[in-house]
Design an enzyme around this catalytic site. Structure first.
Site, short mmCIF file in Angstrom:
data_model
loop_
_atom_site.label_atom_id
_atom_site.label_comp_id
_atom_site.label_asym_id
_atom_site.label_seq_id
_atom_site.Cartn_x
_atom_site.Cartn_y
_atom_site.Cartn_z
N ASP A 87 20.90 45.17 -11.52
CA ASP A 87 22.33 45.46 -10.29
C ASP A 87 22.58 44.55 -9.85
O ASP A 87 23.64 44.69 -10.16
CB ASP A 87 21.48 46.33 -10.15
N CYS B 268 9.36 47.31 -18.41
CA CYS B 268 8.60 46.48 -19.39
C CYS B 268 6.60 46.88 -18.01
O CYS B 268 7.01 47.06 -17.25
CB CYS B 268 8.41 45.25 -19.81
N ASP C 185 5.00 33.84 -12.17
CA ASP C 185 4.13 34.01 -13.53
C ASP C 185 3.04 33.34 -13.83
O ASP C 185 2.35 33.41 -14.78
CB ASP C 185 5.03 33.05 -14.38
C1 EPZ Z 1 12.78 35.18 -14.65
O1 EPZ Z 1 12.92 36.85 -14.99
C2 EPZ Z 1 11.70 34.50 -15.95
N1 EPZ Z 1 12.10 34.99 -17.34
C3 EPZ Z 1 10.79 35.55 -15.40
O2 EPZ Z 1 9.05 35.08 -16.48
C4 EPZ Z 1 9.74 35.39 -14.19
O3 EPZ Z 1 9.27 36.50 -13.94
C5 EPZ Z 1 11.04 35.97 -13.18
O4 EPZ Z 1 12.13 35.41 -13.42
C6 EPZ Z 1 10.37 35.45 -11.71
O5 EPZ Z 1 10.44 34.15 -11.84
C7 EPZ Z 1 12.61 33.83 -18.23
O6 EPZ Z 1 13.63 33.16 -17.03
C8 EPZ Z 1 13.27 34.14 -19.59
P1 EPZ Z 1 14.51 37.84 -11.30
P2 EPZ Z 1 14.18 37.04 -14.61
O7 EPZ Z 1 15.73 38.31 -11.74
O8 EPZ Z 1 15.50 36.79 -14.30
C9 EPZ Z 1 14.06 42.03 -9.38
C10 EPZ Z 1 7.54 34.50 -17.58
O9 EPZ Z 1 6.18 35.51 -17.57
N2 EPZ Z 1 15.32 42.47 -10.17
O10 EPZ Z 1 13.70 36.93 -11.02
O11 EPZ Z 1 14.35 38.68 -14.83
C11 EPZ Z 1 13.67 42.33 -11.24
O12 EPZ Z 1 13.31 43.50 -11.03
C12 EPZ Z 1 8.79 35.72 -17.49
O13 EPZ Z 1 8.37 33.87 -18.66
C13 EPZ Z 1 16.39 43.65 -9.75
O14 EPZ Z 1 15.99 44.14 -8.99
O15 EPZ Z 1 13.77 37.71 -12.82
C14 EPZ Z 1 11.72 41.41 -9.59
O16 EPZ Z 1 11.94 42.41 -8.94
C15 EPZ Z 1 7.94 37.00 -17.40
N3 EPZ Z 1 17.77 43.63 -10.39
C16 EPZ Z 1 12.33 40.36 -9.33
O17 EPZ Z 1 14.02 40.70 -8.94
C17 EPZ Z 1 18.31 42.12 -10.40
O18 EPZ Z 1 19.59 43.17 -10.84
C18 EPZ Z 1 12.87 38.72 -10.05
O19 EPZ Z 1 13.14 39.10 -11.21
C19 EPZ Z 1 17.93 41.40 -11.15
C20 EPZ Z 1 15.74 41.40 -11.15
#
Ligand code: EPZ
Length: 435
Positions: free
Chosen positions: A126, A118, A306
């Site tokens: 992954d 997005c 966030d």
């Molecule tokens: C959670 O998303 C939150 N959503 C997000 O809030 C928040 O921005 C994010 O954590 C970081 O704090 C919910 O809790 C529902 P991550 P999540 O896995 O779990 C990379 C909002 O506005 N990554 O911690 O998807 C990823 O691309 C939302 O309320 C990988 O590369 O976040 C990102 O760059 C937006 N591989 C970073 O890690 C993976 O398998 C953080 O992602 C997983 C993540």
């Protein structure tokens, strides 16, 4: 039909609002209910949000009965549930991936479309899949969907390359019935994780988590009915605090847990904001023009990604320059072009935004590209001296309950209007399924 928000800004916000329950705690806690069999989970302080209702529909599609009214949710799970998630719901919300761990643990199978990327980045899963494979799941990608199955998950030691919130939550839930002990290392430490731990414990899971980034889970045979209470939404609370700061107002947010928002309070103090903090309330007092500050977004307890768009909006009219580095997501700066339309002076250099404070912002037609970008535009609209129209409000509704009413209770001049279909306007923003 989507709608737009009209804000006549330039007035200091004055008053008190109560923090909603945390969206990012509600979604994983709801998914945890799938671990139950012929039992139920009662959850209090659940916010009435688009994303929460999407998750409720997803649980219903798998066979759960979900009753939700007045912030109280009752989820009852029958003996058998489906393990195939409907793609239309999964594509609506990335957080749908949180059902993967519970389904694998409870059914030994799961089929789930890969969540899309997005506007804030590719958002892969992954780390989720790598951890589940380590626990003994067989994972195949078939036509853009994850097909996972296992004869039974086993414990072990799993080190997360990045303290991913979702991966921590998914793997913790997957480990609840795994054979032996599962040790997750370098986990996320957000308060929402501990809210999920408390919920799983109340359901009979054996989990040790002390917020140090190590979580130990001893596998059990089954879980039982329980009750859970959602923690306050720290991001929503801080959004209103920052709106108070940006309008030189006096805003009190009640029902918060101050130590969940230490990083913002410290940054606002550095910027010269005057605040009063009690055990469950934060008041920001008229503080004049903030001073420019520098920050880097980090996993908790660092400054939350966030809140990056929202504090950027508040710093657009600060005295001096602010340097904001986004280290969690690849590209979380789509709000910058919209803020610059309002007279802000923000220059992006890689993953860093240089914000040169200006005396005032002017109203404009702007587009919310994702949930928190939309919140940032509300703040800038409230600070601007005239009218701002914010399109694609659907994004905001995903994470902010009754925002229009809350802003009106703080004296803001806001109104929700049907968005005229304007070819150029409506088509401009990328659609985001973040969350
Ligand atoms: C959670 O998303 C939150 N959503 C997000 O809030 C928040 O921005 C994010 O954590 C970081 O704090 C919910 O809790 C529902 P991550 P999540 O896995 O779990 C990379 C909002 O506005 N990554 O911690 O998807 C990823 O691309 C939302 O309320 C990988 O590369 O976040 C990102 O760059 C937006 N591989 C970073 O890690 C993976 O398998 C953080 O992602 C997983 C993540």
């Amino acid at each position: 039909m989507d709608s737009k928000m009209r804000i006549n800004g330039g007035k200091p916000l004055m008053g008190t609002v109560e923090a909603q329950g945390a969206k990012n705690a509600s979604l994983p806690v709801m998914a945890a209910a799938l671990l139950l069999k012929n039992s139920s989970l009662r959850i209090s302080r659940v916010p009435n949000l688009l994303d929460v209702n999407t998750m409720a529909d997803l649980l219903r599609s798998l066979g759960a009965r979900v009753l939700f009214s007045d912030h109280e949710m009752f989820i009852s799970i029958p003996d058998e549930i489906s393990w195939e998630t409907p793609s239309d719901l999964v594509r609506k919300m990335r957080a749908s991936s949180l059902v993967l761990g519970p389904l694998l643990a409870r059914c030994g199978r799961a089929i789930m479309p890969l969540p899309g990327g997005c506007s804030i980045g590719s958002r892969p899963i992954d780390l989720h899949l790598k951890g589940l494979t380590k626990m003994g799941a067989t994972i195949e990608l078939v036509h853009g969907a994850v097909h996972a199955h296992t004869k039974g998950l086993s414990g072990g030691r799993i080190y997360l390359d990045f303290p991913s919130v979702g991966a921590t939550e998914n793997l913790m839930m997957a480990a609840v019935f795994a054979k032996g002990e599962t040790v997750l290392e370098n986990t996320a430490r957000e308060p929402e994780i501990l809210n999920l731990v408390e919920t799983l414990r109340s359901m009979g899971a054996i989990i040790e988590a002390d917020g140090t980034g190590v979580i130990r889970i001893q596998g059990v045979d089954s879980l039982h009915s329980a009750e859970s209470r959602i923690i306050p939404d720290r991001i929503e609370a801080c959004t209103y605090i920052l709106a108070g700061a940006a309008t030189n107002g006096e805003v009190t947010v009640t029902g918060v847990i101050p130590n969940h928002i230490d990083s913002l309070l410290a940054k606002l103090e550095e910027a010269g904001a005057q605040m009063t903090v009690t055990h469950d309330e934060v008041t920001i007092h008229p503080s004049g023009r903030l001073k420019g500050v520098s920050l880097k977004t980090l996993p908790y307890p660092g400054f939350p990604t966030d809140l990056q768009p929202q504090i950027m909006a508040s710093l657009c009219i600060a005295q001096g320059t602010s340097v904001i580095q986004e280290s969690v997501f690849q590209s979380r700066f789509l709000h910058v072009s919209e803020l610059n339309k309002m007279g802000a002076k923000i220059d992006i250099q890689g993953n860093t935004a240089i914000v040169s404070g200006v005396d005032r912002l002017t109203g404009a037609d702007v587009v919310a590209t994702d949930l928190r970008a939309g919140a940032a535009l509300v703040i800038s609209g409230l600070a601007a001296g005239d009218s701002t129209y914010i399109y694609h409000l659907g994004h905001i509704r995903r994470g902010y309950e009754d925002m229009e009413e809350k802003l009106k209770s703080l004296g803001a001049d806001v109104e929700i209007l049907p968005a005229e279909i304007d070819g150029t306007r409506e088509s401009q923003s990328s659609v985001c399924r973040e969350s």
